[in-house]
Design a protein around this motif. Structure first.
Motif, mmCIF file in Angstrom:
data_model
loop_
_atom_site.group_PDB
_atom_site.id
_atom_site.type_symbol
_atom_site.label_atom_id
_atom_site.label_comp_id
_atom_site.label_asym_id
_atom_site.label_seq_id
_atom_site.Cartn_x
_atom_site.Cartn_y
_atom_site.Cartn_z
ATOM 1 N N GLY A 20 2.478 -9.194 41.930
ATOM 2 C CA GLY A 20 1.458 -10.139 41.529
ATOM 3 C C GLY A 20 0.214 -9.399 41.070
ATOM 4 N N VAL A 21 -0.917 -10.084 41.031
ATOM 5 C CA VAL A 21 -2.147 -9.474 40.527
ATOM 6 C C VAL A 21 -2.552 -8.303 41.423
ATOM 7 C CG1 VAL A 21 -3.648 -11.084 41.802
ATOM 8 C CG2 VAL A 21 -4.494 -9.947 39.733
ATOM 9 N N MET A 22 -2.953 -7.199 40.776
ATOM 10 C CA MET A 22 -3.353 -5.990 41.498
ATOM 11 C C MET A 22 -4.827 -5.709 41.229
ATOM 12 S SD MET A 22 0.062 -3.680 40.901
ATOM 13 C CE MET A 22 0.506 -4.473 39.353
ATOM 14 N N LEU A 23 -5.560 -5.355 42.277
ATOM 15 C CA LEU A 23 -7.008 -5.204 42.211
ATOM 16 C C LEU A 23 -7.448 -3.883 42.820
ATOM 17 C CD1 LEU A 23 -7.649 -8.749 43.664
ATOM 18 C CD2 LEU A 23 -8.156 -8.143 41.299
ATOM 19 N N SER A 24 -8.484 -3.309 42.223
ATOM 20 C CA SER A 24 -9.141 -2.161 42.849
ATOM 21 C C SER A 24 -10.640 -2.301 42.601
ATOM 22 C CB SER A 24 -8.634 -0.839 42.278
ATOM 23 O OG SER A 24 -8.930 -0.724 40.900
ATOM 24 N N ARG A 25 -11.438 -1.839 43.539
ATOM 25 C CA ARG A 25 -12.891 -2.003 43.479
ATOM 26 C C ARG A 25 -13.573 -0.658 43.598
ATOM 27 N NH1 ARG A 25 -16.966 -6.245 46.082
ATOM 28 N NH2 ARG A 25 -18.791 -4.916 46.341
ATOM 29 N N GLU A 26 -14.637 -0.506 42.808
ATOM 30 C CA GLU A 26 -15.461 0.693 42.870
ATOM 31 C C GLU A 26 -16.922 0.256 42.964
ATOM 32 O OE1 GLU A 26 -16.597 4.518 39.966
ATOM 33 O OE2 GLU A 26 -15.048 3.073 39.379
ATOM 34 N N ASP A 27 -17.622 0.732 43.978
ATOM 35 C CA ASP A 27 -19.049 0.445 44.108
ATOM 36 C C ASP A 27 -19.854 1.572 43.476
ATOM 37 O OD1 ASP A 27 -18.802 -2.001 45.612
ATOM 38 O OD2 ASP A 27 -18.125 -0.756 47.289
ATOM 39 N N ASN A 28 -21.047 1.245 43.015
ATOM 40 C CA ASN A 28 -21.921 2.245 42.413
ATOM 41 C C ASN A 28 -21.241 2.988 41.266
ATOM 42 O OD1 ASN A 28 -23.957 1.711 44.418
ATOM 43 N ND2 ASN A 28 -22.732 2.932 45.844
ATOM 44 N N ALA A 29 -20.661 2.207 40.332
ATOM 45 C CA ALA A 29 -19.885 2.783 39.239
ATOM 46 C C ALA A 29 -20.757 3.552 38.245
ATOM 47 C CB ALA A 29 -19.128 1.676 38.495
ATOM 48 N N PHE A 30 -22.042 3.261 38.211
ATOM 49 C CA PHE A 30 -22.923 3.955 37.262
ATOM 50 C C PHE A 30 -23.371 5.307 37.817
ATOM 51 C CE2 PHE A 30 -24.218 -0.579 36.024
ATOM 52 C CZ PHE A 30 -23.174 -0.677 35.136
ATOM 53 N N VAL A 87 -5.918 -16.217 36.377
ATOM 54 C CA VAL A 87 -5.709 -15.425 37.591
ATOM 55 C C VAL A 87 -6.583 -14.180 37.583
ATOM 56 C CG1 VAL A 87 -4.028 -14.005 38.837
ATOM 57 C CG2 VAL A 87 -3.397 -16.305 38.054
ATOM 58 N N ALA A 88 -6.660 -13.504 36.440
ATOM 59 C CA ALA A 88 -7.486 -12.298 36.340
ATOM 60 C C ALA A 88 -8.940 -12.628 36.631
ATOM 61 C CB ALA A 88 -7.344 -11.681 34.957
ATOM 62 N N GLY A 89 -9.440 -13.734 36.062
ATOM 63 C CA GLY A 89 -10.831 -14.108 36.273
ATOM 64 C C GLY A 89 -11.132 -14.483 37.707
ATOM 65 N N VAL A 90 -10.283 -15.332 38.292
ATOM 66 C CA VAL A 90 -10.514 -15.796 39.661
ATOM 67 C C VAL A 90 -10.377 -14.638 40.653
ATOM 68 C CG1 VAL A 90 -9.628 -17.281 41.512
ATOM 69 C CG2 VAL A 90 -9.898 -18.185 39.186
ATOM 70 N N ALA A 91 -9.286 -13.867 40.531
ATOM 71 C CA ALA A 91 -9.057 -12.767 41.471
ATOM 72 C C ALA A 91 -10.099 -11.665 41.301
ATOM 73 C CB ALA A 91 -7.651 -12.208 41.287
ATOM 74 N N GLY A 92 -10.455 -11.365 40.038
ATOM 75 C CA GLY A 92 -11.453 -10.332 39.802
ATOM 76 C C GLY A 92 -12.822 -10.725 40.310
ATOM 77 N N ALA A 93 -13.228 -11.971 40.053
ATOM 78 C CA ALA A 93 -14.517 -12.456 40.553
ATOM 79 C C ALA A 93 -14.548 -12.429 42.071
ATOM 80 C CB ALA A 93 -14.766 -13.876 40.042
ATOM 81 N N ASN A 94 -13.463 -12.806 42.684
ATOM 82 C CA ASN A 94 -13.387 -12.822 44.146
ATOM 83 C C ASN A 94 -13.536 -11.414 44.719
ATOM 84 O OD1 ASN A 94 -12.937 -14.539 46.494
ATOM 85 N ND2 ASN A 94 -10.997 -13.447 46.736
ATOM 86 N N PHE A 139 -14.079 -5.430 35.201
ATOM 87 C CA PHE A 139 -15.320 -6.195 35.306
ATOM 88 C C PHE A 139 -16.385 -5.311 35.946
ATOM 89 C CE2 PHE A 139 -11.994 -9.596 36.158
ATOM 90 C CZ PHE A 139 -11.961 -10.025 34.839
ATOM 91 N N THR A 140 -17.517 -5.165 35.273
ATOM 92 C CA THR A 140 -18.606 -4.346 35.795
ATOM 93 C C THR A 140 -19.879 -5.180 35.859
ATOM 94 O OG1 THR A 140 -17.629 -2.371 34.770
ATOM 95 C CG2 THR A 140 -19.912 -2.212 35.535
ATOM 96 N N ARG A 141 -20.505 -5.195 37.020
ATOM 97 C CA ARG A 141 -21.786 -5.890 37.196
ATOM 98 C C ARG A 141 -22.885 -5.056 36.547
ATOM 99 N NH1 ARG A 141 -26.328 -8.326 37.819
ATOM 100 N NH2 ARG A 141 -26.885 -9.328 39.803
ATOM 101 N N ARG A 163 -17.742 -2.479 40.235
ATOM 102 C CA ARG A 163 -16.706 -2.518 39.193
ATOM 103 C C ARG A 163 -15.362 -2.870 39.826
ATOM 104 N NH1 ARG A 163 -16.801 2.497 35.532
ATOM 105 N NH2 ARG A 163 -18.457 1.224 34.568
ATOM 106 N N VAL A 164 -14.668 -3.810 39.211
ATOM 107 C CA VAL A 164 -13.348 -4.224 39.685
ATOM 108 C C VAL A 164 -12.354 -4.117 38.541
ATOM 109 C CG1 VAL A 164 -11.970 -6.204 40.435
ATOM 110 C CG2 VAL A 164 -14.154 -5.722 41.549
#
Length: 337
Positions: free
Chosen positions: A327-337, A123-130, A55-57, A24-25
């Motif tokens: 600018g765009v700010m991002l945070s990532r979480e693994d194993n969100a479920f 920007v949200a799509g590109v940065a989030g996907a990255n 965004f959640t996979r 999850r980002v």
């Protein structure tokens, strides 16, 4: 990474499994204003007015949970601009198949108002996907700038949303280049957002192919002054925001906005059309002048030239926004479920 970014493809082919289910980002992306008077297609500024996305996979499929500005009008399939931007970023590293994805978005940036809503979505799509990718295959900042600029057509809105601050951009045979410049602490923006839209394509279509040489020359001087006024010498903001290239030609498509700019500039305030309009952006000098500008806009709304459009009373939303420096700010979480 050396990637062929313009066509968005890579020789490598990655499996969607490279992004584990449960990744999850969260993305917080700022609005932007381009041109700022004379800096046509070259200068933009990042505004602390944000869209927030998550965004959640997931195992499979494409799910949407959208709210806020324009949520009812955007598609809920792969033609959604955010999804197209994510695909463009993933294809650049060789991930050709769209992974299962849940998208939650709270939109606060108005659409078709000159505040960079499409650029922010890109920007949200590109940065989030990255950010969802493993670290060893992610695009670097320059690669993201190239992809975002190619999708938008130029970097004047996407670069501020990526980088923050005042951003000056140019292009050459190697691609697009952007320089982020801190804004003077005395500069405090005010935006007046009307409840009518002007599509960017319409606004661009009103600008002539050629302008008189003396106007181009004068505009060059104003554009050069603009970066200095915003970063170091705010006392020059009024002359630095004077434009001869685009605003007068576009006035017929946004007469109330053009009338408001003229009214405010006549009072000595540095007002411009934000991007392709119809939002009006004003650079106030300090808190006291910001309060004056806000009151001047309220008064101007009572005039027919500013307060009415196509026979109806306009609703102008006035917001005192700050310069965004991140600018765009991002945070990532693994194993969100």
């Amino acid at each position: 990474m050396n990637l062929p970014l313009i066509d968005g493809s890579s020789e490598a082919h990655l499996s969607p499994e490279i992004i584990p289910v449960g990744t999850r980002v969260r993305v917080k992306v700022p609005a932007s204003s381009a041109n700022l008077g004379p800096g046509y297609d070259a200068v933009g500024i990042s505004l602390a007015h944000f869209d927030e996305l998550e965004f959640t996979r997931i195992e499979s499929g494409l799910e949407f949970e959208l709210s806020g500005e324009g949520a009812e009008d955007v598609p809920r399939d792969e033609t959604h601009l955010v999804v197209k931007s994510m695909q463009r970023a993933w294809r650049a590293v060789g991930l050709m198949e769209l992974p299962g994805l849940h998208i939650k978005a709270v939109n606060r940036i108005p659409h078709s108002r000159g505040m960079g809503s499409s650029a922010s979505a890109i920007v949200a799509g590109v940065a989030g996907a990255n950010e969802m990718l493993p670290a060893d295959v992610r695009l670097d900042d320059d690669a993201m700038l190239q992809i975002c600029s190619a999708m938008e057509g130029h970097p004047d809105n996407v670069a501020p949303s990526l980088l923050g601050n005042l951003v000056i951009s140019y292009g050459d045979e190697q691609g697009w280049h952007s320089l982020s410049v801190p804004v003077h602490s005395e500069v405090l923006p005010v935006v007046a957002i009307p409840d009518y839209e002007v599509p960017t394509k319409v606004a661009r279509g009103l600008i002539p192919e050629n302008v008189p040489h003396h106007e181009a020359a004068e505009n060059s001087g104003r554009a050069a002054l603009l970066s200095q006024a915003l970063s170091a010498a705010p006392e020059y903001l009024l002359p630095a925001t004077y434009d001869l290239l685009h605003q007068s030609y576009r006035a017929s498509a946004m007469r109330p906005s053009a009338a408001l700019v003229a009214d405010l500039r006549g009072q000595g305030y540095a007002a411009v059309i934000s991007g392709a309009g119809p939002t009006v952006l004003v650079f106030a000098r300090g808190a006291a002048e910001r309060a004056e500008v806000t009151e001047a806009i309220r008064r101007a709304q009572q005039r027919e030239a500013v307060g009415f459009h196509e026979g109806r009373r306009l609703n102008w939303r006035i917001e005192e926004v700050n310069i965004d420096t991140e600018g765009v700010m991002l945070s990532r979480e693994d194993n969100a479920f």
